[in-house]
Design an enzyme around this catalytic site. Structure first.
Site, short mmCIF file in Angstrom:
data_model
loop_
_atom_site.label_atom_id
_atom_site.label_comp_id
_atom_site.label_asym_id
_atom_site.label_seq_id
_atom_site.Cartn_x
_atom_site.Cartn_y
_atom_site.Cartn_z
N SER A 142 0.88 -1.17 0.00
CA SER A 142 0.00 0.00 0.00
C SER A 142 0.92 1.22 0.00
CB SER A 142 -0.83 -0.03 1.29
OG SER A 142 -1.41 1.23 1.55
N TYR A 155 -1.88 -1.58 10.36
CA TYR A 155 -1.88 -1.67 8.89
C TYR A 155 -0.58 -1.10 8.34
CZ TYR A 155 -3.93 -1.34 4.13
OH TYR A 155 -4.21 -1.46 2.78
P1 NAD Z 1 -11.66 -6.38 -0.32
O1 NAD Z 1 -12.30 -6.29 1.01
O2 NAD Z 1 -12.44 -6.00 -1.54
O3 NAD Z 1 -11.10 -7.84 -0.57
C1 NAD Z 1 -10.34 -8.52 0.41
C2 NAD Z 1 -10.58 -10.01 0.27
O4 NAD Z 1 -9.73 -10.66 1.23
C3 NAD Z 1 -12.02 -10.43 0.57
O5 NAD Z 1 -12.51 -11.28 -0.45
C4 NAD Z 1 -11.90 -11.18 1.90
O6 NAD Z 1 -12.84 -12.24 2.05
C5 NAD Z 1 -10.47 -11.69 1.83
N1 NAD Z 1 -9.91 -12.00 3.15
C6 NAD Z 1 -9.98 -11.24 4.27
N2 NAD Z 1 -9.39 -11.86 5.29
C7 NAD Z 1 -8.91 -13.03 4.80
C8 NAD Z 1 -8.21 -14.12 5.37
N3 NAD Z 1 -7.87 -14.13 6.67
N4 NAD Z 1 -7.89 -15.16 4.57
C9 NAD Z 1 -8.23 -15.18 3.26
N5 NAD Z 1 -8.92 -14.19 2.68
C10 NAD Z 1 -9.25 -13.13 3.44
O7 NAD Z 1 -10.34 -5.50 -0.20
P2 NAD Z 1 -9.32 -4.88 -1.27
O8 NAD Z 1 -9.42 -3.43 -1.16
O9 NAD Z 1 -9.45 -5.55 -2.58
O10 NAD Z 1 -7.94 -5.29 -0.58
C11 NAD Z 1 -7.05 -6.26 -1.10
C12 NAD Z 1 -5.65 -5.92 -0.64
O11 NAD Z 1 -5.28 -4.64 -1.17
C13 NAD Z 1 -5.47 -5.82 0.89
O12 NAD Z 1 -4.24 -6.42 1.26
C14 NAD Z 1 -5.44 -4.33 1.13
O13 NAD Z 1 -4.73 -3.99 2.28
C15 NAD Z 1 -4.72 -3.87 -0.12
N6 NAD Z 1 -4.92 -2.46 -0.44
C16 NAD Z 1 -6.17 -1.94 -0.62
C17 NAD Z 1 -6.31 -0.60 -0.91
C18 NAD Z 1 -7.65 0.02 -1.10
O14 NAD Z 1 -7.72 1.26 -1.08
N7 NAD Z 1 -8.71 -0.74 -1.31
C19 NAD Z 1 -5.18 0.22 -1.01
C20 NAD Z 1 -3.92 -0.33 -0.82
C21 NAD Z 1 -3.80 -1.67 -0.54
#
Ligand code: NAD
Length: 260
Positions: A142, A155
């Site tokens: 991130s 985080y």
């Molecule tokens: P999201 O909530 O859309 O998807 C996350 C997925 O992870 C979900 O399907 C959930 O069921 C799964 N998950 C959660 N805990 C889990 C576990 N213990 N084991 C297996 N699966 C699990 O979120 P997203 O925004 O797509 O996030 C994905 C990644 O991107 C994360 O690591 C997040 O930190 C990172 N990220 C997101 C953003 C943002 O702004 N959305 C920015 C930077 C980084």
């Protein structure tokens, strides 16, 4: 097709960023393993990919559980005969000021983001090394791998930690031609972020519109959210890159929020 017949194991791919990466990799010819806590959604996503002409399976797995991770990777190998790409992407967000963070929530965050990355890396590397055809390990970092924000202590800590894991895997994996990278997105409007908007508004005592404009997108050059397409394009670049030239690197994809 840039990933023809490669096998990609993607955690948290039933939603958001991971799901978009799965779609793009499948379009590029990869066989996809959707590993997600939500087994039903994982299988539904795999069915969508198959309906679009791809090859995919969905497996239920909690990335913090050693046995479940090992079993999911075994299922992937049984289905597709190996692993070429790991995208360690599963993640959640919990926001509180440090002095109000419960120890249980701190540990939960580190478990998902760091233990999950370690366990999936270890399980997949064994196969990549044994296969002898190289591989690519990609961590979903991130902007918070490089920069801090209020309310996000575990985080920010975990996302910084992924850079250390990536660099180590890049050094250890080199002799097996296994590369490691971190993608560092800005705010992407997935369920993870939708949940934070009202939470931050409440904690900071501002409107939801202010959270978007003056907290999440304030430092971008164009006031735009990063998109799942933006992130998936970088994930494809790293997975398909033909040499070790980029190994160990992290790339920020954030509409200019954070520039290195
Ligand atoms: P999201 O909530 O859309 O998807 C996350 C997925 O992870 C979900 O399907 C959930 O069921 C799964 N998950 C959660 N805990 C889990 C576990 N213990 N084991 C297996 N699966 C699990 O979120 P997203 O925004 O797509 O996030 C994905 C990644 O991107 C994360 O690591 C997040 O930190 C990172 N990220 C997101 C953003 C943002 O702004 N959305 C920015 C930077 C980084």
């Amino acid at each position: 097709m840039q990933l023809k017949d490669k096998v990609a194991f993607i955690t948290g791919a039933a939603s958001g960023i991971g799901k978009e990466i799965a779609i793009v990799y499948a379009r590029e010819g990869a066989k996809i393993v959707i590993a997600d806590l939500n087994q039903e959604a994982a299988q539904a996503t795999a069915a969508e990919l198959k309906a679009a002409g791809g090859q995919a399976i969905g497996v239920g797995a909690d990335v913090t559980d050693e046995a479940q991770v090992e079993a999911a990777v075994q299922a992937a190998v049984a289905a597709f005969g190996g692993i070429d790409i790991l995208v360690s992407n599963a993640g959640i967000q919990i926001v509180h000021p440090v002095e109000e963070f419960s120890f249980a929530d701190w540990k939960k965050m580190l478990a998902i983001h760091l233990d999950g990355a370690f366990l999936t890396t270890r399980a997949c590397l064994k196969h990549m090394y044994a296969q002898g055809r190289g591989g690519s390990v990609i961590y979903m970092g991130s902007v918070h791998s490089k920069e801090a924000s209020v309310l996000k202590a575990p985080y920010v800590t975990a996302k910084h930690g992924l850079i250390g894991l990536c660099k180590t895997v890049a050094k250890e994996g080199a002799k097996h031609n296994v590369r490691a990278n971190v993608i560092c997105p800005g705010f992407v409007r997935t369920p993870l972020v939708e949940k934070q908007i009202p939470e931050q508004a409440k904690t900071l005592g501002i409107s939801e519109q202010d959270v978007i404009k003056n907290v999440m997108l304030k430092e971008t050059v164009d006031g735009e959210f990063t998109t799942t397409d933006d992130v998936a394009a970088v994930a494809l670049l790293f997975a398909a890159f033909p040499t070790n030239a980029l190994t160990g690197q992290s790339l920020v994809v954030s509409h200019g929020w954070f520039m290195q």
